[in-house]
Design a protein around this motif. Structure first.
Motif, short mmCIF file in Angstrom:
data_model
loop_
_atom_site.label_atom_id
_atom_site.label_comp_id
_atom_site.label_asym_id
_atom_site.label_seq_id
_atom_site.Cartn_x
_atom_site.Cartn_y
_atom_site.Cartn_z
N ALA A 81 4.34 -14.33 14.84
CA ALA A 81 5.20 -13.17 15.09
C ALA A 81 6.32 -13.15 14.06
CB ALA A 81 5.78 -13.24 16.50
N PRO A 82 6.61 -11.99 13.45
CA PRO A 82 7.73 -11.92 12.50
C PRO A 82 9.06 -12.21 13.19
CG PRO A 82 6.28 -10.01 12.30
CD PRO A 82 5.87 -10.72 13.54
N ALA A 83 10.05 -12.57 12.38
CA ALA A 83 11.37 -12.89 12.92
C ALA A 83 12.05 -11.67 13.53
CB ALA A 83 12.25 -13.49 11.83
N PHE A 84 11.71 -10.46 13.04
CA PHE A 84 12.29 -9.22 13.56
C PHE A 84 11.17 -8.31 14.04
CE2 PHE A 84 14.62 -10.10 9.43
CZ PHE A 84 15.47 -11.04 9.99
N THR A 85 11.51 -7.47 14.99
CA THR A 85 10.52 -6.51 15.49
C THR A 85 10.03 -5.59 14.40
OG1 THR A 85 11.62 -6.57 17.65
CG2 THR A 85 10.08 -4.76 17.24
N GLU A 86 10.95 -5.16 13.52
CA GLU A 86 10.60 -4.28 12.41
C GLU A 86 10.98 -4.98 11.11
OE1 GLU A 86 9.01 -1.47 12.61
OE2 GLU A 86 8.99 -1.42 14.81
N PRO A 87 10.21 -4.76 10.03
CA PRO A 87 10.58 -5.36 8.75
C PRO A 87 11.81 -4.68 8.16
CG PRO A 87 8.73 -3.86 8.47
CD PRO A 87 8.97 -3.96 9.95
N VAL A 88 12.39 -5.31 7.16
CA VAL A 88 13.51 -4.72 6.42
C VAL A 88 12.94 -3.94 5.25
CG1 VAL A 88 15.60 -5.22 5.10
CG2 VAL A 88 15.03 -6.61 7.12
N CYS A 89 13.29 -2.66 5.13
CA CYS A 89 12.62 -1.78 4.17
C CYS A 89 13.61 -1.06 3.25
CB CYS A 89 11.79 -0.73 4.91
SG CYS A 89 10.51 -1.41 5.99
N ARG A 90 13.10 -0.71 2.07
CA ARG A 90 13.83 0.17 1.16
C ARG A 90 13.59 1.61 1.57
NH1 ARG A 90 11.61 -2.43 -4.46
NH2 ARG A 90 10.25 -0.60 -4.22
N ASP A 91 14.31 2.53 0.93
CA ASP A 91 14.15 3.95 1.26
C ASP A 91 12.76 4.47 0.92
OD1 ASP A 91 16.74 4.00 2.13
OD2 ASP A 91 17.56 4.83 0.26
N ASP A 92 12.07 3.82 -0.05
CA ASP A 92 10.75 4.29 -0.45
C ASP A 92 9.63 3.71 0.41
OD1 ASP A 92 10.74 1.69 -1.31
OD2 ASP A 92 10.48 2.13 -3.44
#
Length: 767
Positions: free
Chosen positions: A159-170
């Motif tokens: 399982a990833p550390a966060f529910t959602e990944p960290v993303c750029r605007d693109d």
């Protein structure tokens, strides 16, 4: 008439003759002593003694030929290695039935419905009187073994550390994962090894699991993976301080050293798992991995001098870089989107008399083979599959043993016409997918050398209610002199159910849409390949590396890891080179080159190039006994120091590993095969590769766990947008706005949600 333990001991004593008595004389005496009995009687005694004494099938066959009564019966069980007397030793010391008919198949009487081995092998005898058993000098497990008593197990998905990944605007993202490295006990082997019932078998594992949890990331997105080492030094066989450096108490660092290599990733040098970039107890290190194309990858230990022990005891796990739309990818070719996947990690092992994993890297410094085959950490599992297509993600994670993977009926008949190779180490094969029965009729089965990965789709439709087996084929033509124990030919048992309940995708071996990311197809043009192939035909190459043994160590070009020289110190960044790998001395070597994928252009010495490695992206290949292999690679996208080595971990730990240095293109040996002007512009726009050239840069090395910032969203965002080495794969919108229209960057990858294919048209005129 019963054959007693005493009779077997007599046979054993005759075979363990005084040194001054020749073997043939001993056999003659043995023959004369039992001349009043039928040949099968004394053959059985000799067989019983040989089973305890140890010996190869070939030596027993030679002995047989020296005795007239034995040689007159060429079909006798000795020639087939019929030594499997399991469950025939009665508690009172007598065999429960007469010796089997000499015309019976090999390894009689094989228990239940288990297929016997197709080739002569030495099998073991069980019971209290027969605990010492070895083949080719490798010890066997001193307990009765019962295959197919444990269910198949799929490794945990991390399982990833966060529910959602960290993303750029693109939409380009970074996923975060956090692992511990720790020891644990596995109590699940009791049904396979009843003599170890209730005993926990110590393993090393990531998060206390072996294989470690699978890391799954959508293609085109990075990951940051944090590891913390919790191991003390009691789990290391190699207690000598020099082999535990830097964790031997110097500078306060203790414990069992570990290092992590993300095998198949194009990682920047500080994140590649340099063999001396190590974590001691209670130390932490972050690894950034690019995941720039869909593929089956893996992570495993790479600690200098103790990789074999650490990996054997469990430090390995899968990385699945997926292009499935439901996982955030851009879609899969061949109709694979809805085909159920089966991870299939193969490794052999052997237990000692304390029911613990045995390995002695100091004694076994050439190879190491065990008599128990595991799949995903389970010995000889049984599987229940539905009558539909399945996609197997195959990995060989053993110390030395390659596997020749083959699907058979209950009678041992190959049914590889139902299986296709759809991907190799570096991703998908170009269409059509390769049906495995068409590869080489003389060598059926798929060779999966140590560290190789293949993705295979098999069709189980029409096999409802049948029992099948996944076997490991013995084949000296593909893998010479691999030690086989009595059950080494078995991997898993399959029962095909009668109904389909889960996803049932429709496989199409011709359909390559949507077209996947295959970077090697972009960075090497048809012209590059044609030029390289012409040079191969002339016996030409840019560099030659000879894999051999000298001075008690395994070497490359006569030197080992501790050499003062770098084996290839002038490899130009983004130049292509043609390498010739040669072997000698009778050993094969699974060769792995870090950083880059390559094409296998030509091989000799083991039947030639195989269809499933032709024109496909590889990072490991089998270098045959006394053979030659030519490989072609473009060395990018990073600069710095990287390793290449034999992936037989015994060879690797004993110095068959060298370094290469990727330098500025103009300083490379083959600068004319590079693109200096284009990549100078790219580097200036994106970043300086020199920021990440040093694999031992203290900024990125392991530190005490409490010296690291928390693995939180802000920290991950900084690693994605500020201190990031992978903008060559994932340029930002602002960087692309500055891009000249005629600039070529074939390393650039696409990602969801846009999934816009990279335009490499400008590359065609310069590459």
């Amino acid at each position: 008439w019963p054959l007693t333990i005493a009779d077997c001991e007599l046979g054993l004593s005759q075979l363990r003759r005084p040194e001054n008595i020749a073997r043939a004389e001993t056999l003659a005496l043995l023959s004369e002593e039992f001349s009043q009995n039928p040949p099968s009687y004394w053959l059985e005694i000799m067989r019983c003694g040989m089973s305890v004494f140890g010996g190869s099938a070939s030596s027993i066959a030679e002995d047989c030929n020296t005795v007239p009564a034995c040689a007159a019966d060429p079909q006798n069980p000795l020639l087939f290695g019929g030594f499997y007397l399991n469950e025939r030793v009665h508690p009172n010391g007598q065999l429960t039935d007469p010796p089997p008919d000499p015309m019976l198949p090999p390894c009689f009487p094989f228990p239940g419905d288990i297929p016997p081995p197709p080739e002569p092998v030495l099998c073991y005898v069980t019971g209290e009187a027969f605990l010492d058993y070895e083949v080719d000098g490798f010890p066997g497990t001193p307990f009765d073994l019962q295959p197919f008593t444990q269910p198949f197990r799929v490794p945990t998905v991390k399982a990833p550390a966060f529910t959602e990944p960290v993303c750029r605007d693109d939409g380009h993202c970074m996923y975060a994962f956090e692992f511990t490295v720790e020891a644990f006990q596995d109590f699940s082997w009791s049904s396979t090894v009843p003599g170890c019932d209730g005993v926990g078998i110590w393993h090393l594992g990531y998060d206390g699991e072996s294989p470690g949890p699978t890391i799954q990331v959508p293609s085109g997105n990075q990951a940051i993976v944090r590891f913390t080492n919790l191991l003390n030094d009691e789990f290391s066989y190699l207690q000598e301080n020099n082999l535990r450096r830097p964790c031997n108490g110097e500078n306060g660092r203790v414990g069992t050293p570990v290092g992590i290599h993300f095998h198949g990733e194009a990682s920047a040098a500080p994140y590649d798992g340099w063999a001396e970039d190590l974590l001691c107890r209670n130390e932490t290190k972050d690894y950034l991995i690019p995941n720039n194309r869909p593929a089956t990858l893996w992570y495993h230990d790479h600690a200098i001098a103790i990789t074999a022990e650490n990996a054997y005891k469990g430090l390995a796990g899968l990385v699945v870089v997926s292009s499935k739309e439901r996982f955030g990818g851009c879609g899969e070719p061949y109709g694979l989107e809805d085909i159920e996947e089966i991870p299939f990690v193969m490794k052999d092992a052997v237990l000692d008399d304390q029911c613990q994993l045995f390995i002695d890297p100091l004694e076994f410094d050439r190879d190491f083979y065990g008599d128990i085959n595991t799949v995903n950490g389970v010995p000889w599992p049984h599987m229940t599959l539905e009558p539909k297509h399945y996609r197997f993600r195959l990995l060989t994670a053993s110390v030395s043993r390659p596997y020749i993977w083959i699907l058979t009926t209950a009678d041992g008949v190959p049914i590889m016409d139902r299986c296709w190779v759809v991907a190799t180490d570096g991703g998908y094969v170009s269409p059509p997918a390769i049906r495995l029965d068409t590869v080489d009729p003389n060598h059926p089965g798929l060779l999966v050398a140590v560290a190789e990965r293949y993705e295979v789709v098999c069709n189980f439709e029409g096999l409802e209610g049948q029992t099948l087996f996944i076997q490991n084929r013995m084949d000296d033509g593909l893998a010479k002199d691999v030690t086989f124990f009595c059950l080494s030919h078995l991997l898993a048992k399959i029962t095909v159910d009668t109904t389909v309940t889960g996803p049932n995708g429709q496989f199409d071996p011709e359909n390559f849409e949507p077209a996947p990311e295959i970077p090697l197809d972009r960075v090497l043009t048809e012209t590059d390949i044609a030029v390289a192939e012409a040079r191969v035909a002339d016996g030409d190459y840019d560099r030659r590396f000879d894999f051999g043994r000298s001075g008690g160590i395994w070497t490359i070009n006569g030197e080992g890891w501790n050499s003062a020289t770098v084996a290839a110190d002038d490899v130009g960044q983004n130049t292509w080179e043609l390498w010739l790998m040669r072997s000698g001395g009778g050993w094969f070597h699974p060769v792995h080159v870090h950083l880059t994928d390559f094409f296998v252009l030509y091989r000799d010495g083991d039947g030639g190039q195989r269809a499933y490695e032709r024109g496909t992206s590889k990072d490991v290949f089998m270098l045959p006994n006394s053979g030659n292999v030519w490989v072609l690679a473009r060395f990018g996208a990073h600069k710095g120091h990287y390793m290449f080595h034999c992936h037989n971990l015994i060879h690797e730990d004993n110095d068959m590993m060298r370094a290469m240095e990727i330098v500025d293109v103009e300083n490379g040996r083959q600068s004319q095969q590079g693109t200096a002007d284009q990549y100078t512009v790219i580097n200036n726009l994106l970043y300086s590769n020199w920021n990440y050239q040093d694999p031992l840069d203290p900024v990125y090395m392991a530190k005490p766990a409490d010296a690291w910032p928390p693995l939180d969203v802000d920290y991950v965002r900084d690693r994605l947008t500020i201190d990031n080495p992978y903008q060559i794969f994932y340029p930002t919108t602002a960087q692309l706005d500055e891009w000249p229209n005629d600039l070529c960057n074939p390393w650039q990858s696409s990602w969801a949600p846009s999934c816009i294919p990279v335009d490499t048209t400008p590359c065609e005129s310069i590459m």
